[in-house]
Design a protein around this motif. Sequence first.
Motif, PDB file in Angstrom:
ATOM      1  N   GLN A  88       0.841  -1.194   0.000  1.00 21.31           N
ATOM      2  CA  GLN A  88       0.000   0.000   0.000  1.00 21.31           C
ATOM      3  C   GLN A  88       0.876   1.244   0.000  1.00 21.31           C
ATOM      4  O   GLN A  88       2.047   1.192   0.353  1.00 21.31           O
ATOM      5  CB  GLN A  88      -0.954   0.011   1.178  1.00 21.31           C
ATOM      6  CG  GLN A  88      -0.294   0.063   2.531  1.00 21.31           C
ATOM      7  CD  GLN A  88      -1.314  -0.048   3.656  1.00 21.31           C
ATOM      8  OE1 GLN A  88      -2.398  -0.582   3.472  1.00 21.31           O
ATOM      9  NE2 GLN A  88      -0.972   0.448   4.813  1.00 21.31           N
ATOM     10  N   VAL A  89       0.288   2.353  -0.406  1.00 20.74           N
ATOM     11  CA  VAL A  89       0.998   3.629  -0.413  1.00 20.74           C
ATOM     12  C   VAL A  89       0.924   4.199   1.000  1.00 20.74           C
ATOM     13  O   VAL A  89      -0.168   4.307   1.565  1.00 20.74           O
ATOM     14  CB  VAL A  89       0.359   4.609  -1.422  1.00 20.74           C
ATOM     15  CG1 VAL A  89       1.099   5.941  -1.420  1.00 20.74           C
ATOM     16  CG2 VAL A  89       0.335   4.010  -2.825  1.00 20.74           C
ATOM     17  N   PRO A  90       2.057   4.555   1.595  1.00 16.38           N
ATOM     18  CA  PRO A  90       2.036   5.097   2.957  1.00 16.38           C
ATOM     19  C   PRO A  90       1.182   6.365   3.062  1.00 16.38           C
ATOM     20  O   PRO A  90       1.117   7.170   2.125  1.00 16.38           O
ATOM     21  CB  PRO A  90       3.508   5.418   3.244  1.00 16.38           C
ATOM     22  CG  PRO A  90       4.273   4.532   2.324  1.00 16.38           C
ATOM     23  CD  PRO A  90       3.420   4.421   1.078  1.00 16.38           C
ATOM     24  N   ALA A  91       0.552   6.531   4.205  1.00 16.41           N
ATOM     25  CA  ALA A  91      -0.320   7.688   4.445  1.00 16.41           C
ATOM     26  C   ALA A  91       0.421   9.006   4.238  1.00 16.41           C
ATOM     27  O   ALA A  91      -0.151   9.970   3.721  1.00 16.41           O
ATOM     28  CB  ALA A  91      -0.902   7.619   5.856  1.00 16.41           C
ATOM     29  N   GLU A  92       1.698   9.057   4.617  1.00 19.18           N
ATOM     30  CA  GLU A  92       2.478  10.290   4.460  1.00 19.18           C
ATOM     31  C   GLU A  92       2.645  10.654   2.985  1.00 19.18           C
ATOM     32  O   GLU A  92       2.638  11.826   2.620  1.00 19.18           O
ATOM     33  CB  GLU A  92       3.862  10.143   5.112  1.00 19.18           C
ATOM     34  CG  GLU A  92       3.823   9.884   6.595  1.00 19.18           C
ATOM     35  CD  GLU A  92       3.639   8.397   6.944  1.00 19.18           C
ATOM     36  OE1 GLU A  92       3.661   7.529   6.041  1.00 19.18           O
ATOM     37  OE2 GLU A  92       3.458   8.101   8.136  1.00 19.18           O
ATOM     38  N   ASP A  93       2.810   9.644   2.141  1.00 20.29           N
ATOM     39  CA  ASP A  93       2.937   9.896   0.708  1.00 20.29           C
ATOM     40  C   ASP A  93       1.613  10.389   0.128  1.00 20.29           C
ATOM     41  O   ASP A  93       1.587  11.303  -0.698  1.00 20.29           O
ATOM     42  CB  ASP A  93       3.382   8.634  -0.023  1.00 20.29           C
ATOM     43  CG  ASP A  93       4.846   8.312   0.210  1.00 20.29           C
ATOM     44  OD1 ASP A  93       5.519   9.016   0.994  1.00 20.29           O
ATOM     45  OD2 ASP A  93       5.328   7.336  -0.390  1.00 20.29           O
ATOM     46  N   LEU A  94       0.517   9.774   0.566  1.00 22.91           N
ATOM     47  CA  LEU A  94      -0.802  10.221   0.095  1.00 22.91           C
ATOM     48  C   LEU A  94      -1.054  11.660   0.527  1.00 22.91           C
ATOM     49  O   LEU A  94      -1.599  12.452  -0.244  1.00 22.91           O
ATOM     50  CB  LEU A  94      -1.900   9.299   0.621  1.00 22.91           C
ATOM     51  CG  LEU A  94      -1.879   7.876   0.079  1.00 22.91           C
ATOM     52  CD1 LEU A  94      -2.922   7.023   0.805  1.00 22.91           C
ATOM     53  CD2 LEU A  94      -2.107   7.854  -1.425  1.00 22.91           C
ATOM     54  N   ALA A  95      -0.637  12.008   1.731  1.00 28.05           N
ATOM     55  CA  ALA A  95      -0.816  13.380   2.214  1.00 28.05           C
ATOM     56  C   ALA A  95      -0.052  14.374   1.349  1.00 28.05           C
ATOM     57  O   ALA A  95      -0.539  15.467   1.054  1.00 28.05           O
ATOM     58  CB  ALA A  95      -0.371  13.490   3.670  1.00 28.05           C
ATOM     59  N   THR A  96       1.151  13.989   0.904  1.00 30.37           N
ATOM     60  CA  THR A  96       1.952  14.867   0.046  1.00 30.37           C
ATOM     61  C   THR A  96       1.253  15.091  -1.295  1.00 30.37           C
ATOM     62  O   THR A  96       1.184  16.218  -1.793  1.00 30.37           O
ATOM     63  CB  THR A  96       3.356  14.270  -0.165  1.00 30.37           C
ATOM     64  OG1 THR A  96       3.966  14.087   1.104  1.00 30.37           O
ATOM     65  CG2 THR A  96       4.223  15.168  -1.016  1.00 30.37           C
ATOM     66  N   LEU A 108      -1.738   5.480  -8.291  1.00 25.28           N
ATOM     67  CA  LEU A 108      -1.646   4.094  -8.734  1.00 25.28           C
ATOM     68  C   LEU A 108      -0.456   3.434  -8.055  1.00 25.28           C
ATOM     69  O   LEU A 108       0.617   4.032  -7.967  1.00 25.28           O
ATOM     70  CB  LEU A 108      -1.450   4.037 -10.249  1.00 25.28           C
ATOM     71  CG  LEU A 108      -2.619   4.537 -11.100  1.00 25.28           C
ATOM     72  CD1 LEU A 108      -2.538   6.037 -11.299  1.00 25.28           C
ATOM     73  CD2 LEU A 108      -2.598   3.843 -12.431  1.00 25.28           C
ATOM     74  N   LEU A 109      -0.651   2.211  -7.594  1.00 25.72           N
ATOM     75  CA  LEU A 109       0.425   1.432  -7.000  1.00 25.72           C
ATOM     76  C   LEU A 109       0.668   0.204  -7.862  1.00 25.72           C
ATOM     77  O   LEU A 109      -0.246  -0.591  -8.090  1.00 25.72           O
ATOM     78  CB  LEU A 109       0.078   1.004  -5.572  1.00 25.72           C
ATOM     79  CG  LEU A 109       1.105   0.097  -4.878  1.00 25.72           C
ATOM     80  CD1 LEU A 109       2.462   0.799  -4.748  1.00 25.72           C
ATOM     81  CD2 LEU A 109       0.587  -0.331  -3.517  1.00 25.72           C
ATOM     82  N   ALA A 110       1.886   0.082  -8.361  1.00 21.17           N
ATOM     83  CA  ALA A 110       2.253  -1.041  -9.214  1.00 21.17           C
ATOM     84  C   ALA A 110       3.419  -1.791  -8.601  1.00 21.17           C
ATOM     85  O   ALA A 110       4.237  -1.218  -7.867  1.00 21.17           O
ATOM     86  CB  ALA A 110       2.628  -0.550 -10.608  1.00 21.17           C
ATOM     87  N   GLY A 111       3.494  -3.061  -8.917  1.00 23.04           N
ATOM     88  CA  GLY A 111       4.619  -3.875  -8.495  1.00 23.04           C
ATOM     89  C   GLY A 111       5.803  -3.642  -9.411  1.00 23.04           C
ATOM     90  O   GLY A 111       5.705  -2.942 -10.420  1.00 23.04           O
ATOM     91  N   PRO A 112       6.943  -4.239  -9.093  1.00 22.96           N
ATOM     92  CA  PRO A 112       8.148  -4.081  -9.913  1.00 22.96           C
ATOM     93  C   PRO A 112       7.958  -4.490 -11.371  1.00 22.96           C
ATOM     94  O   PRO A 112       8.666  -3.998 -12.249  1.00 22.96           O
ATOM     95  CB  PRO A 112       9.169  -4.985  -9.217  1.00 22.96           C
ATOM     96  CG  PRO A 112       8.713  -5.020  -7.796  1.00 22.96           C
ATOM     97  CD  PRO A 112       7.209  -4.993  -7.868  1.00 22.96           C
ATOM     98  N   ASP A 113       6.986  -5.353 -11.638  1.00 24.21           N
ATOM     99  CA  ASP A 113       6.703  -5.769 -13.011  1.00 24.21           C
ATOM    100  C   ASP A 113       5.872  -4.747 -13.781  1.00 24.21           C
ATOM    101  O   ASP A 113       5.600  -4.921 -14.961  1.00 24.21           O
ATOM    102  CB  ASP A 113       5.995  -7.125 -13.031  1.00 24.21           C
ATOM    103  CG  ASP A 113       4.650  -7.104 -12.308  1.00 24.21           C
ATOM    104  OD1 ASP A 113       4.250  -6.060 -11.734  1.00 24.21           O
ATOM    105  OD2 ASP A 113       3.989  -8.165 -12.292  1.00 24.21           O
ATOM    106  N   GLY A 114       5.446  -3.670 -13.101  1.00 25.32           N
ATOM    107  CA  GLY A 114       4.645  -2.629 -13.742  1.00 25.32           C
ATOM    108  C   GLY A 114       3.155  -2.899 -13.701  1.00 25.32           C
ATOM    109  O   GLY A 114       2.368  -2.073 -14.163  1.00 25.32           O
ATOM    110  N   GLU A 115       2.750  -4.022 -13.148  1.00 18.08           N
ATOM    111  CA  GLU A 115       1.333  -4.362 -13.036  1.00 18.08           C
ATOM    112  C   GLU A 115       0.696  -3.528 -11.927  1.00 18.08           C
ATOM    113  O   GLU A 115       1.148  -3.546 -10.786  1.00 18.08           O
ATOM    114  CB  GLU A 115       1.181  -5.853 -12.726  1.00 18.08           C
ATOM    115  CG  GLU A 115      -0.251  -6.325 -12.649  1.00 18.08           C
ATOM    116  CD  GLU A 115      -0.915  -6.394 -14.013  1.00 18.08           C
ATOM    117  OE1 GLU A 115      -2.146  -6.284 -14.044  1.00 18.08           O
ATOM    118  OE2 GLU A 115      -0.208  -6.565 -15.024  1.00 18.08           O
TER     119      GLU A 115
END
Length: 123
Positions: A88-96, A108-115
């Motif tokens: 998940q995207v950390p709350a601090e990053d979402l706040a920024t 959008l959150l993707a894995g290292p494969d770009g998915e």
Amino acid sequence: MLAVMSDQSTGGPNPEDRKIVTLARSARARNAVPEGAAVRDETGRTYVAGSVALPSLRLSALRTAVAMAVASGATSLEAAAVVSEAEQVPAEDLATVRDLGGPATPVLLAGPDGEVHSTVTAG
């Protein structure tokens, strides 16, 4: 509470969102860092960054990309993407992202494969 939008219902990210995922993935690979991120501003310009880990400064890739956008004169964000092994995207990053783009800005959150695994709003 964060709103989670399903990529399945929309057929996946649109081409412009796919582009920022690809840019984020490239930054992660090119710099051999744990995270890559990209944001798109209100004019369509993109800002790409990797995570920063110095003895005196630690920034996530997403915070770094938002800082680059602000330093370049962006006044709003249309979308953001993070490529990471995180679940998940950390709350601090979402706040920024919310600070510059507002609560409805998609992240959008993707894995290292770009998915793309999930899309949330900045909230």
